[in-house]
Design a protein around this motif. Structure first.
Motif, PDB file in Angstrom:
ATOM      1  N   ALA A  48      -8.105   6.081  -9.234  1.00  0.00           N
ATOM      2  CA  ALA A  48      -6.737   5.617  -9.388  1.00  0.00           C
ATOM      3  C   ALA A  48      -6.161   5.090  -8.078  1.00  0.00           C
ATOM      4  CB  ALA A  48      -5.866   6.761  -9.913  1.00  0.00           C
ATOM      5  N   LEU A  49      -6.644   5.616  -6.935  1.00  0.00           N
ATOM      6  CA  LEU A  49      -6.116   5.182  -5.648  1.00  0.00           C
ATOM      7  C   LEU A  49      -6.634   3.816  -5.222  1.00  0.00           C
ATOM      8  CD1 LEU A  49      -6.169   8.481  -3.575  1.00  0.00           C
ATOM      9  CD2 LEU A  49      -4.186   7.221  -4.408  1.00  0.00           C
ATOM     10  N   LYS A  50      -7.624   3.310  -5.961  1.00  0.00           N
ATOM     11  CA  LYS A  50      -8.163   2.011  -5.556  1.00  0.00           C
ATOM     12  C   LYS A  50      -7.127   0.903  -5.694  1.00  0.00           C
ATOM     13  CE  LYS A  50     -13.032   2.936  -6.432  1.00  0.00           C
ATOM     14  NZ  LYS A  50     -14.232   2.528  -7.188  1.00  0.00           N
ATOM     15  N   SER A  51      -6.213   1.063  -6.654  1.00  0.00           N
ATOM     16  CA  SER A  51      -5.163   0.047  -6.779  1.00  0.00           C
ATOM     17  C   SER A  51      -4.231   0.066  -5.564  1.00  0.00           C
ATOM     18  CB  SER A  51      -4.351   0.300  -8.052  1.00  0.00           C
ATOM     19  OG  SER A  51      -3.718   1.558  -7.986  1.00  0.00           O
TER      20      SER A  51
ATOM     21  N   THR B 126       0.827  -1.211   0.000  1.00  0.00           N
ATOM     22  CA  THR B 126       0.000   0.000   0.000  1.00  0.00           C
ATOM     23  C   THR B 126       0.860   1.259   0.000  1.00  0.00           C
ATOM     24  OG1 THR B 126      -1.761  -1.148   1.188  1.00  0.00           O
ATOM     25  CG2 THR B 126      -1.770   1.264   1.259  1.00  0.00           C
ATOM     26  N   THR B 127       1.895   1.266   0.835  1.00  0.00           N
ATOM     27  CA  THR B 127       2.787   2.439   0.908  1.00  0.00           C
ATOM     28  C   THR B 127       3.497   2.673  -0.420  1.00  0.00           C
ATOM     29  OG1 THR B 127       3.123   2.032   3.277  1.00  0.00           O
ATOM     30  CG2 THR B 127       4.713   3.469   2.140  1.00  0.00           C
ATOM     31  N   ALA B 128       4.000   1.599  -1.045  1.00  0.00           N
ATOM     32  CA  ALA B 128       4.726   1.726  -2.318  1.00  0.00           C
ATOM     33  C   ALA B 128       3.810   2.248  -3.421  1.00  0.00           C
ATOM     34  CB  ALA B 128       5.316   0.366  -2.710  1.00  0.00           C
ATOM     35  N   ARG B 129       2.592   1.763  -3.486  1.00  0.00           N
ATOM     36  CA  ARG B 129       1.671   2.190  -4.538  1.00  0.00           C
ATOM     37  C   ARG B 129       1.286   3.653  -4.375  1.00  0.00           C
ATOM     38  NH1 ARG B 129       2.464  -0.800  -8.761  1.00  0.00           N
ATOM     39  NH2 ARG B 129       2.214  -3.044  -8.341  1.00  0.00           N
ATOM     40  N   ARG B 130       1.113   4.091  -3.126  1.00  0.00           N
ATOM     41  CA  ARG B 130       0.742   5.479  -2.904  1.00  0.00           C
ATOM     42  C   ARG B 130       1.882   6.420  -3.247  1.00  0.00           C
ATOM     43  NH1 ARG B 130      -2.572   4.709   2.796  1.00  0.00           N
ATOM     44  NH2 ARG B 130      -4.601   4.217   1.830  1.00  0.00           N
ATOM     45  N   GLN B 131       3.088   6.038  -2.922  1.00  0.00           N
ATOM     46  CA  GLN B 131       4.250   6.858  -3.278  1.00  0.00           C
ATOM     47  C   GLN B 131       4.421   6.945  -4.796  1.00  0.00           C
ATOM     48  OE1 GLN B 131       7.519   5.071  -1.176  1.00  0.00           O
ATOM     49  NE2 GLN B 131       6.906   5.955   0.830  1.00  0.00           N
ATOM     50  N   GLN B 132       4.221   5.821  -5.456  1.00  0.00           N
ATOM     51  CA  GLN B 132       4.339   5.808  -6.923  1.00  0.00           C
ATOM     52  C   GLN B 132       3.270   6.701  -7.565  1.00  0.00           C
ATOM     53  OE1 GLN B 132       3.897   1.956  -8.659  1.00  0.00           O
ATOM     54  NE2 GLN B 132       4.285   2.665 -10.750  1.00  0.00           N
ATOM     55  N   PHE B 133       2.054   6.622  -7.089  1.00  0.00           N
ATOM     56  CA  PHE B 133       0.976   7.454  -7.629  1.00  0.00           C
ATOM     57  C   PHE B 133       1.243   8.941  -7.390  1.00  0.00           C
ATOM     58  CE2 PHE B 133      -3.057   9.686  -6.982  1.00  0.00           C
ATOM     59  CZ  PHE B 133      -3.631   9.501  -8.229  1.00  0.00           C
ATOM     60  N   GLN B 134       1.781   9.293  -6.213  1.00  0.00           N
ATOM     61  CA  GLN B 134       2.082  10.692  -5.902  1.00  0.00           C
ATOM     62  C   GLN B 134       3.157  11.242  -6.828  1.00  0.00           C
ATOM     63  OE1 GLN B 134       0.376  12.545  -3.733  1.00  0.00           O
ATOM     64  NE2 GLN B 134       1.539  14.314  -4.464  1.00  0.00           N
ATOM     65  N   ARG B 135       4.208  10.420  -7.106  1.00  0.00           N
ATOM     66  CA  ARG B 135       5.270  10.870  -8.029  1.00  0.00           C
ATOM     67  C   ARG B 135       4.707  11.090  -9.427  1.00  0.00           C
ATOM     68  NH1 ARG B 135       8.299   6.869  -5.251  1.00  0.00           N
ATOM     69  NH2 ARG B 135       7.942   5.413  -6.984  1.00  0.00           N
ATOM     70  N   THR B 136       3.846  10.179  -9.894  1.00  0.00           N
ATOM     71  CA  THR B 136       3.260  10.315 -11.241  1.00  0.00           C
ATOM     72  C   THR B 136       2.382  11.549 -11.337  1.00  0.00           C
ATOM     73  OG1 THR B 136       3.256   7.911 -11.460  1.00  0.00           O
ATOM     74  CG2 THR B 136       1.876   9.151 -12.983  1.00  0.00           C
ATOM     75  N   THR B 137       1.624  11.821 -10.276  1.00  0.00           N
ATOM     76  CA  THR B 137       0.746  12.989 -10.268  1.00  0.00           C
ATOM     77  C   THR B 137       1.542  14.280 -10.295  1.00  0.00           C
ATOM     78  OG1 THR B 137      -0.882  11.726  -8.993  1.00  0.00           O
ATOM     79  CG2 THR B 137      -1.133  14.131  -9.044  1.00  0.00           C
ATOM     80  N   ASP B 138       2.670  14.333  -9.564  1.00  0.00           N
ATOM     81  CA  ASP B 138       3.503  15.535  -9.540  1.00  0.00           C
ATOM     82  C   ASP B 138       4.110  15.810 -10.910  1.00  0.00           C
ATOM     83  OD1 ASP B 138       2.864  15.787  -6.902  1.00  0.00           O
ATOM     84  OD2 ASP B 138       4.712  14.839  -6.168  1.00  0.00           O
ATOM     85  N   VAL B 139       4.597  14.755 -11.594  1.00  0.00           N
ATOM     86  CA  VAL B 139       5.204  14.933 -12.921  1.00  0.00           C
ATOM     87  C   VAL B 139       4.158  15.400 -13.925  1.00  0.00           C
ATOM     88  CG1 VAL B 139       6.319  13.748 -14.853  1.00  0.00           C
ATOM     89  CG2 VAL B 139       7.026  13.264 -12.490  1.00  0.00           C
TER      90      VAL B 139
END
Length: 445
Positions: free
Chosen positions: A249-252, A214-227
């Motif tokens: 998108a956060l459901k994953s 869960t932590t890894a997926r949220r960090q990855q989504f945050q980086r993609t959103t910032d870019v």
């Protein structure tokens, strides 16, 4: 003069009282242009018995045609005079000659009247043909405008479908990744519970794995959103936010949280120490199976159903887009047909205007643009086994068959071809009228 013959001399005589070298009877003679002379202005005179042929030459083409016309006129006069002598038993004298002249004048008057009548009929037919062509042209203009509006509607429909397909493809891609992540999480949890070790340790490792995921997926989504926020425009960000929010998108990223909730619900005593003698392997396996079943039915299966639904919608929209695209192609081909037919009718109407045909009621100034399409030879149709008219764009090898408006073009082309035949008749009758008037004035003089 009543002998109707052409005298010739060895040298140019000073007076016509000098005896001629010979003469050529012109009654019922044959006169024609000498085709073997090239650019020289020569013609041939052949006697009625075809025993003698005389070659004559004049200075220019105008004299050539004038000589031929006069000789033919004299020949007709001789034929008329001989008929009066032979059939009506007139004496061969000047009175009979003058009677032949009067009859020839009467025949010339009759021919000129017939030519005038024919020219009048041709003018009327050209007027009627022009009115009909204008009616057909106006109908085709209305069809062209309606077709243009239909084409614009189809294009707008195509654009809307493309946007929807793009939106669905984004959702489809997200759902595919979510289902893939969910399957991977289930495999990892299954590997943990399949190892031979204390059951409590397996449950703790499964919870730990879910939290890490869960932590890894949220960090990855945050980086993609910032870019994306830095690179994308406002319209793209709005569209992407809307498409992502529809699926979530956060459901994953909450698959791990959902798995933890189910684990804690099934194993409520996870944080307490469980005595070894109270452990029941059969009960543990039952709870693990219940964990798998609840996660699959409550979390994973809805995502797969949503994925199937989105995939079906995407395919339906794609089929609709394919149909609309085909309709646009058909509309484009029909538009080319209409454009070509209108241009051909405009050219025919413009030519009639140049020929002096009066303007039709309500007719304004016509466009002078030339047609950008050409007629090609008829081709046999593989479907009907009948000749099929075709059109070709100038500068293009693409051939388009006239199918949608065959009846209109058939009537228009028939009218145009009939006009061409009328023009030939008009040219011939006008020439006959001119020659008849000249001949009549010559005979009168």
């Amino acid at each position: 003069a009543r002998h109707l013959r052409l005298k010739y001399y060895k040298e140019r005589p000073n007076s016509f009282d000098r005896p001629e070298r010979g003469y050529l009877p012109l009654t019922e003679c044959t006169v024609s242009v000498d085709a073997s002379c090239g650019d020289e202005h020569r013609f041939l005179i052949t006697t009625a018995d075809h025993k003698e042929t005389f070659h004559l030459e004049v200075e220019d083409e105008l004299d050539l045609h004038e000589w031929i016309r006069v000789i033919r006129l004299v020949s007709d006069l001789g034929v008329t005079k001989r008929r009066l002598v032979e059939e009506r038993k007139y004496p061969d004298n000047d009175s009979t000659f003058y009677s032949a002249v009067k009859e020839l004048l009467h025949n010339l008057e009759k021919q000129t009247d017939e030519s005038r009548e024919t020219l009048t009929k041709v003018a009327e037919s050209k007027w009627k043909a022009k009115i009909r062509l204008i009616e057909l042209r106006d109908k085709m203009e209305q069809k062209r405008k309606a077709l243009e509006q239909k084409k614009q509607e189809r294009k707008q429909e195509s654009q809307d479908l493309r946007k929807k397909i793009h939106h669905l493809q984004q959702n489809l891609h997200l759902l595919q990744n979510q289902v893939k992540d969910s399957n991977h999480l289930q495999e990892q949890v299954n590997d943990i519970f399949s190892k031979r070790r204390p059951f409590v340790k397996s449950v703790e490792d499964a919870v730990k794995l879910c939290r890490q995921t869960t932590t890894a997926r949220r960090q990855q989504f945050q980086r993609t959103t910032d870019v994306d926020a830095q690179t994308a425009t406002s319209d793209v960000r709005e569209e992407r936010t809307r498409s992502l929010s529809d699926v979530g998108a956060l459901k994953s990223a909450v698959f791990g949280d959902e798995m933890i909730k189910i684990i804690l619900d099934i194993f409520p005593n996870l944080i307490k120490t469980i005595p070894a003698e109270e452990n029941d392997s059969a009960c543990e396996e039952e709870k693990v199976m219940k964990l798998y079943h609840r996660y699959y039915t409550e979390i994973h299966l809805p995502r797969e159903n949503e994925l199937i639904k989105i995939r079906t919608q995407c395919q339906q929209k794609f089929n609709s887009l394919k149909y609309v695209t085909n309709q646009i192609d058909l509309t484009q081909r029909e538009e080319e047909e209409i454009h070509w037919i209108i241009q051909e009718m405009r050219r025919a109407i413009q030519r009639l205007n140049r020929e002096g045909v009066p303007l039709a009621p309500g007719e304004g100034t016509l466009e002078t643009s030339s047609s950008d399409l050409l007629v090609t030879s008829p081709k046999p149709s593989s479907l009907t086994n009948q000749p099929q008219l075709s059109i070709t764009k100038r500068g293009s090898s693409t051939v388009v068959a006239v199918v949608a408006h065959r009846s209109t073009w058939s009537e228009a082309s028939e009218t145009i071809f009939e006009l061409n035949a009328r023009r030939k008749d008009q040219y011939k009758r006008a020439k006959d009228l001119e020659d008849g008037l000249k001949s009549r004035e010559m005979v009168k003089s």
